[in-house]
Design an enzyme around this catalytic site. Sequence first.
Site, PDB file in Angstrom:
ATOM      1  CE  LYS A 201      22.623  29.496  70.442  1.00  0.00           C
ATOM      2  NZ  LYS A 201      22.573  28.779  69.174  1.00  0.00           N
TER       3      LYS A 201
HETATM    4  C1  LIG Z   1      24.398  35.069  68.886  1.00  0.00           C
HETATM    5  C2  LIG Z   1      23.440  34.295  68.063  1.00  0.00           C
HETATM    6  N1  LIG Z   1      22.461  34.960  67.425  1.00  0.00           N
HETATM    7  C3  LIG Z   1      21.551  34.305  66.681  1.00  0.00           C
HETATM    8  C4  LIG Z   1      21.583  32.951  66.528  1.00  0.00           C
HETATM    9  C5  LIG Z   1      20.594  32.303  65.654  1.00  0.00           C
HETATM   10  O1  LIG Z   1      19.849  31.326  66.298  1.00  0.00           O
HETATM   11  P1  LIG Z   1      19.206  30.092  65.501  1.00  0.00           P
HETATM   12  O2  LIG Z   1      20.320  29.192  65.090  1.00  0.00           O
HETATM   13  O3  LIG Z   1      18.271  29.490  66.488  1.00  0.00           O
HETATM   14  O4  LIG Z   1      18.494  30.680  64.323  1.00  0.00           O
HETATM   15  C6  LIG Z   1      22.550  32.208  67.195  1.00  0.00           C
HETATM   16  C7  LIG Z   1      22.574  30.742  67.095  1.00  0.00           C
HETATM   17  O5  LIG Z   1      23.476  30.062  66.809  1.00  0.00           O
HETATM   18  C8  LIG Z   1      23.520  32.886  67.969  1.00  0.00           C
HETATM   19  O6  LIG Z   1      24.498  32.241  68.598  1.00  0.00           O
END
Ligand SMILES: Cc1ncc(COP(=O)(O)O)c(C=O)c1O
Length: 423
Positions: A201
């Site tokens: 990110k």
């Molecule tokens: C659009 C979106 N929502 C939620 C997530 C979930 O984040 P995390 O991987 O930190 O749990 C991601 C991560 O890849 C994402 O791209």
Amino acid sequence: MEKPAKYGGRPVREKPLPTVDDISGRAIGEEEEKLVLEVLRSGRLFRYVGSKVAELEREFAKLMGVKYAVACSSGTAAVHAALAAVGVSPGDDVVTTPVTDMGTVAPILFQGAVPVFADVDEDTCNVDPRSVERLVSKRTAAVVPVHLFGFPVDMDPIMEVAEAKGIAVVEDCAQAYLAEYKGRLVGTIGHLGCFSLQQSKHMTAGEGGLVVTNDEELAQKAALFTDKGWARWATVHGLEPREYALLGLNYRMSELQGAVALAQLRKLKWVVERRRELAERLTRRLEGLDYVKPPPRYSWAKPSYWQYPLQVDLDRLRVSLREFAEALRAEGIPCSAGYIGVPLYLTKVLRERKTFAKTGFPLVDNPFYGRSVEYKEGLCPRAERALKRLIVVPWNEFYTPDDVDDIAEAVEKLVKYYAAQAR
Ligand SMILES: Cc1ncc(COP(=O)(O)O)c(C=O)c1O
């Protein structure tokens, strides 16, 4: 005409591009080291005995221009805490997009609610507000728009429907730090906004999440949810019995993550500005090129480019998505074919209802529906079509203008080659 590297020609570039997977493409340096060392030397690694996570929350809320930020362990945890805070429960529907990470949808199921998938706008792959409006019903407890690849969703019509029907809006901004919709930061438009700090990110602590809101009660509920529901302020002296105020999980962020995230946050504006400048350079190069469609330019949208999505007219070029992606990689440009490949409802967990082990709840014999929920091919035809022609190029603040020109050159080279073959 130049032969593509995949078929024996010379690649456009041999030097690897900077990547978010290692230090070549991550703004991690002395600032992070300093804060992490402070935590280690203090011996305070747990957020409720240290100060870094609390500082991160204060600084992030300030940057976003909101009253509250709640840190947690991942983007998935952030979405889960937000959905729990607005009261999503078994028997509810939550309307969202099928073109997203599972971290948007798993929390809906863990609240016992049913994900209802709205179709997307084919130019952006973002959820189409008209489709959302058609799917909203008495059962709908929340809408979760996802600002995909850092491109803002058209929020006004979604907010209008939600306000008219008293439905909560939880913005998934995992990929969209500092993206703007009509001059407003995404994440501050709905009732809550959720962010991820995972490795890829705009800012990262390896893992981590943040929830923002202007609503005190929602902030408090989200915070409780991330700490097993423990109302710590009620047991402040350690003499009273613990007060567990609601059902929650341990989604806490550690001080080590907080330290890294705090240093990263201070670089975020620079990261986003750089990504924007570089993306605009690529868009200018590709805009006039037949057969490919770069992200659109709308006066109301200021994207922050988590990655760079490119639609390729494969039918006219008579090449498969996989082959085009392989050819682009052979030119020295990393890319993925079709982002997640298929809309989420076609992945095993949803199609075969692999939820809650033996029960399949809430998709099998849903007692609130009086029937089962089935997801089939054809549910969101535009999402299915769009993913079949989507090439996603990783984006990075450490690319140089020359790197961007190489990406453009590789795309141009392939398009010219396949176009000539198709004639
Ligand atoms: C659009 C979106 N929502 C939620 C997530 C979930 O984040 P995390 O991987 O930190 O749990 C991601 C991560 O890849 C994402 O791209």
